[in-house]
Design a protein around this motif. Structure first.
Motif, PDB file in Angstrom:
ATOM      1  N   LEU A 198       0.829  -1.203   0.000  1.00  0.00           N
ATOM      2  CA  LEU A 198       0.000   0.000   0.000  1.00  0.00           C
ATOM      3  C   LEU A 198       0.860   1.249   0.000  1.00  0.00           C
ATOM      4  O   LEU A 198       0.594   2.205  -0.745  1.00  0.00           O
ATOM      5  CB  LEU A 198      -0.926  -0.010   1.216  1.00  0.00           C
ATOM      6  CG  LEU A 198      -1.829   1.226   1.380  1.00  0.00           C
ATOM      7  CD1 LEU A 198      -2.746   1.372   0.179  1.00  0.00           C
ATOM      8  CD2 LEU A 198      -2.638   1.116   2.667  1.00  0.00           C
ATOM      9  N   LEU A 199       1.923   1.251   0.806  1.00  0.00           N
ATOM     10  CA  LEU A 199       2.845   2.390   0.819  1.00  0.00           C
ATOM     11  C   LEU A 199       3.545   2.530  -0.522  1.00  0.00           C
ATOM     12  O   LEU A 199       3.739   3.654  -1.020  1.00  0.00           O
ATOM     13  CB  LEU A 199       3.874   2.206   1.943  1.00  0.00           C
ATOM     14  CG  LEU A 199       3.338   2.324   3.376  1.00  0.00           C
ATOM     15  CD1 LEU A 199       4.441   1.984   4.382  1.00  0.00           C
ATOM     16  CD2 LEU A 199       2.800   3.721   3.634  1.00  0.00           C
ATOM     17  N   ALA A 200       3.938   1.407  -1.127  1.00  0.00           N
ATOM     18  CA  ALA A 200       4.562   1.458  -2.442  1.00  0.00           C
ATOM     19  C   ALA A 200       3.602   2.020  -3.483  1.00  0.00           C
ATOM     20  O   ALA A 200       3.995   2.813  -4.353  1.00  0.00           O
ATOM     21  CB  ALA A 200       5.027   0.058  -2.849  1.00  0.00           C
ATOM     22  N   GLN A 201       2.344   1.641  -3.392  1.00  0.00           N
ATOM     23  CA  GLN A 201       1.346   2.151  -4.329  1.00  0.00           C
ATOM     24  C   GLN A 201       1.177   3.661  -4.182  1.00  0.00           C
ATOM     25  O   GLN A 201       1.117   4.391  -5.180  1.00  0.00           O
ATOM     26  CB  GLN A 201       0.008   1.452  -4.103  1.00  0.00           C
ATOM     27  CG  GLN A 201      -1.115   1.978  -4.986  1.00  0.00           C
ATOM     28  CD  GLN A 201      -2.434   1.293  -4.708  1.00  0.00           C
ATOM     29  OE1 GLN A 201      -2.463   0.204  -4.121  1.00  0.00           O
ATOM     30  NE2 GLN A 201      -3.532   1.898  -5.103  1.00  0.00           N
ATOM     31  N   ARG A 202       1.106   4.125  -2.953  1.00  0.00           N
ATOM     32  CA  ARG A 202       0.950   5.565  -2.729  1.00  0.00           C
ATOM     33  C   ARG A 202       2.170   6.333  -3.210  1.00  0.00           C
ATOM     34  O   ARG A 202       2.056   7.461  -3.703  1.00  0.00           O
ATOM     35  CB  ARG A 202       0.693   5.839  -1.242  1.00  0.00           C
ATOM     36  CG  ARG A 202      -0.672   5.361  -0.763  1.00  0.00           C
ATOM     37  CD  ARG A 202      -0.858   5.607   0.724  1.00  0.00           C
ATOM     38  NE  ARG A 202      -0.832   7.028   1.035  1.00  0.00           N
ATOM     39  CZ  ARG A 202      -1.873   7.844   0.930  1.00  0.00           C
ATOM     40  NH1 ARG A 202      -3.039   7.365   0.540  1.00  0.00           N
ATOM     41  NH2 ARG A 202      -1.777   9.118   1.239  1.00  0.00           N
TER      42      ARG A 202
END
Length: 225
Positions: A211-215
């Motif tokens: 999720l952090l990578a996506q953001r």
């Protein structure tokens, strides 16, 4: 003879700090193997899913067969899948990885294809009007815009793989599943609970990292979330 009041191992309790301290290396090794099997299967699945999704996107006749085959693979029970792959890979970690790769294709291909199809046609036409070739259009326009949907599929596939790795215990390569399986056979409560909780923690940690990578990779979506 009764067990000492402070001996939770002898009393076979679910919550037991003595189990954590005495089996620390065993738990660590099992968790590392669990993460390795999960990461290998998801990465290989992603490498296979990208060309399959691109083929389904650019050749409409291929979309039906690609989605149909990957969906059919997902419906095969895990025990049956491992049995079918057993003559090829034997009782090895590759058997578990191969099975998880096939399971991950459904989620990865379907979400990546949905993301590519959601790219507005006017955006493609504008990029072509600016002189973008097919490869540049794919890498700088289509894939970045398809990334949110692709990452959603990747997150689900990763969490699913964390859970399915435990089934590999039947061939001796299940990471924390090995501990769960042996603990169930011996009714070792602390081992079953601890290994299960670690599986959940690995799944949650992997999902948060993705999720952090996506953001980070899609900053233009932050204002809408």
């Amino acid at each position: 003879m009764t067990a000492p009041p402070d001996d939770c191992l002898a009393r076979n309790e679910w919550l037991c700090g003595a189990y954590l301290s005495s089996r620390r290396e065993i738990l660590w090794d099992a968790a590392v193997q669990h993460v390795q099997l999960t990461a290998a299967s998801v990465l290989i699945g992603l490498l296979l899913a990208v060309p399959l999704a691109l083929a389904a996107r650019h050749r409409r006749w291929a979309a039906g067969p690609v989605l149909g085959v990957t969906t059919a693979l997902y419906t095969i029970p895990s025990l049956a899948m491992f049995s079918l792959l057993l003559p090829v890979y034997g009782l090895s970690a590759s058997l578990v990885v191969a099975g998880l790769v096939l399971y991950s294709l459904t989620l990865l291909v379907r979400n990546l294809l949905a993301g590519l199809r959601a790219v507005p046609e006017e955006t493609r036409q504008a990029a072509r009007g600016m002189g973008y070739g097919p490869l540049r259009l794919l890498l700088t326009v289509e894939l970045p815009l398809a990334l949110p949907a692709a990452m959603a599929g990747l997150r689900i596939a990763t969490v699913s793989a964390v859970s399915l790795v435990t089934v590999g215990a039947i061939v001796g390569h299940g990471g924390l599943g090995n501990l769960i399986y042996s603990g169930m056979n011996t009714y070792f409560k602390a081992q079953v609970l601890t290994a299960s909780v670690l599986c959940v923690l690995i799944a949650v940690a992997a999902d948060l990292l993705l999720l952090l990578a996506q953001r980070f990779l899609t900053p233009w979506t932050r204002g809408r979330s």
